[in-house]
Design an enzyme around this catalytic site. Structure first.
Site, mmCIF file in Angstrom:
data_model
loop_
_atom_site.group_PDB
_atom_site.id
_atom_site.type_symbol
_atom_site.label_atom_id
_atom_site.label_comp_id
_atom_site.label_asym_id
_atom_site.label_seq_id
_atom_site.Cartn_x
_atom_site.Cartn_y
_atom_site.Cartn_z
ATOM 1 N N ARG A 85 0.859 -1.181 0.000
ATOM 2 C CA ARG A 85 0.000 0.000 0.000
ATOM 3 C C ARG A 85 0.892 1.227 0.000
ATOM 4 O O ARG A 85 1.920 1.265 0.689
ATOM 5 C CB ARG A 85 -0.914 0.023 1.225
ATOM 6 C CG ARG A 85 -2.098 -0.934 1.147
ATOM 7 C CD ARG A 85 -3.116 -0.494 0.093
ATOM 8 N NE ARG A 85 -4.298 -1.325 0.060
ATOM 9 C CZ ARG A 85 -4.490 -2.361 -0.756
ATOM 10 N NH1 ARG A 85 -3.546 -2.707 -1.617
ATOM 11 N NH2 ARG A 85 -5.621 -3.040 -0.715
ATOM 12 N N GLU A 98 -3.077 7.764 -4.077
ATOM 13 C CA GLU A 98 -3.575 7.282 -5.375
ATOM 14 C C GLU A 98 -4.863 7.978 -5.769
ATOM 15 O O GLU A 98 -5.709 8.190 -4.892
ATOM 16 C CB GLU A 98 -3.830 5.768 -5.293
ATOM 17 C CG GLU A 98 -2.569 4.990 -5.468
ATOM 18 C CD GLU A 98 -2.777 3.482 -5.337
ATOM 19 O OE1 GLU A 98 -3.858 2.996 -5.708
ATOM 20 O OE2 GLU A 98 -1.857 2.826 -4.873
ATOM 21 N N HIS A 115 -0.995 0.407 -9.846
ATOM 22 C CA HIS A 115 -1.674 -0.514 -8.924
ATOM 23 C C HIS A 115 -2.272 -1.707 -9.679
ATOM 24 O O HIS A 115 -3.485 -1.947 -9.635
ATOM 25 C CB HIS A 115 -2.757 0.210 -8.105
ATOM 26 C CG HIS A 115 -3.050 -0.479 -6.798
ATOM 27 N ND1 HIS A 115 -3.445 0.169 -5.658
ATOM 28 C CD2 HIS A 115 -3.006 -1.789 -6.462
ATOM 29 C CE1 HIS A 115 -3.650 -0.695 -4.685
ATOM 30 N NE2 HIS A 115 -3.386 -1.905 -5.157
#
Ligand code: GLV
Length: 325
Positions: A238, A267, A285
């Site tokens: 993450r 993000e 991602h």
């Protein structure tokens, strides 16, 4: 009458077909993430919610429909969901662990190899018509074979990444709160060390911890300065696990050799300056993004929702305590 489900984004067809058979389905047909206001409106009157990691299911969203029978997240990570509030309302939260382990480990390795061997830079160079012939000094990178791999977080994905290192004859170090006897055994022969030792001794540092209050900015300026100047940082966990502006500084000032990143602190925004750096390989991602895995993740999220609605045990649950009370 079928139970009502809201699905926050389009899903692979087999999952949609399965949903239609079991639910009265409403789906976000727009190709964008819903706002909080929209989410609250859509969740009202539904029995189930199937969401993605990009949907912030916070206490306001949950409180807008405390009668939800299930929140099924199509992801292994569930830091996007306020599980505490879900617990208060006895709403089961489901996720999709296990399924994306190997696919994410593959991408971790792709980033390691791409960063070390400067694949993206070389590709751009070729496409720009700059290749004028073999050159002894052209795009020199770093060997991976025989180097030291440091795994931070030796859970499912960390383990799969470590296992792949055997073919590369690497020494493996790991740090985790728990011992991982599986990778300590042959052929991986990983050694459990402190974070400090891992950072100072590894040629590749790969992050595989969940995002919790203890792992936010686990890697910041201090940790980056401990790494070897020749080392690479890989993050497929993450984004907020790494202090991204400290990383930009580290890459710019060559405190480390490079980075391979699939996740970002804010993000989909990428920290200022990061995309200008040649020593960073950046994927959007896509750790679990294979046709097979994304389909299976969606099918699993659907199956979890169906099972809960039917009063059965789901395949995976984050907060089993909601059944116990
Ligand atoms: C991907 O990041 C996931 O948590 O499934």
């Amino acid at each position: 009458m079928k139970p009502k489900i809201y699905v926050t984004r389009n899903l692979p067809k087999p999952a949609l077909d399965k949903l239609e058979k079991n639910f009265d389905v409403e789906i976000n047909s727009e190709d964008r993430i819903l706002t909080k206001k929209e989410l609250i409106k859509k969740v009202k009157g539904k029995d189930a919610l199937l969401c993605l990691l990009t949907d912030k299911i916070d206490s306001d969203v949950i409180k807008s429909n405390p009668d939800l029978k299930v929140i099924s997240n199509c992801a292994v990570g569930f830091d996007n969901i306020d599980v505490k509030t879900a617990n208060k309302h006895r709403i089961p939260v489901c996720n999709t662990p296990g399924i994306l382990t190997e696919t994410t480990a593959d991408l971790t390795w792709a980033l390691m190899l791409s960063a070390a061997r400067r694949i993206v830079e070389s590709d751009k160079f070729n496409r720009a018509g700059k290749f004028k012939g073999w050159d002894i000094m052209l795009f020199l990178g770093s060997d991976v074979y025989g180097k030291t791999l440091g795994i931070i977080g030796a859970g499912r994905i960390g383990t799969a990444v470590a296992e792949r290192s055997v073919g590369f004859n690497m020494k493996v170090l790991y740090c985790d709160n728990r011992r991982n006897k599986e990778i300590e055994k042959s052929p991986v022969n990983a050694k459990k060390v402190t974070l400090d030792r891992l950072l100072t001794c590894s040629d590749f540092v790969s992050l595989h911890v969940p995002l919790t209050k203890n792992t936010i900015h686990l890697i910041g300026e201090k940790e980056l300065k401990k790494m070897k100047k020749t080392a690479y940082l890989i993050n497929t966990s993450r984004g907020p696990v790494v202090d991204e502006s400290a990383l930009v500084k580290a890459l710019k000032n060559k405190w480390i050799a490079g980075a391979g990143l699939d996740v970002y602190e804010n993000e989909p925004r990428i920290a200022k300056g990061l995309s200008k750096l040649d020593n960073a390989v950046l994927t959007p991602h896509t750790g679990s993004a294979s046709h097979e895995t994304r389909t299976l993740m969606a099918l699993t999220a659907v199956e979890n929702a169906i099972r809960i609605i039917k009063g059965k045990k789901p395949l995976h649950i984050v907060n089993p305590e909601v059944f116990g009370r």
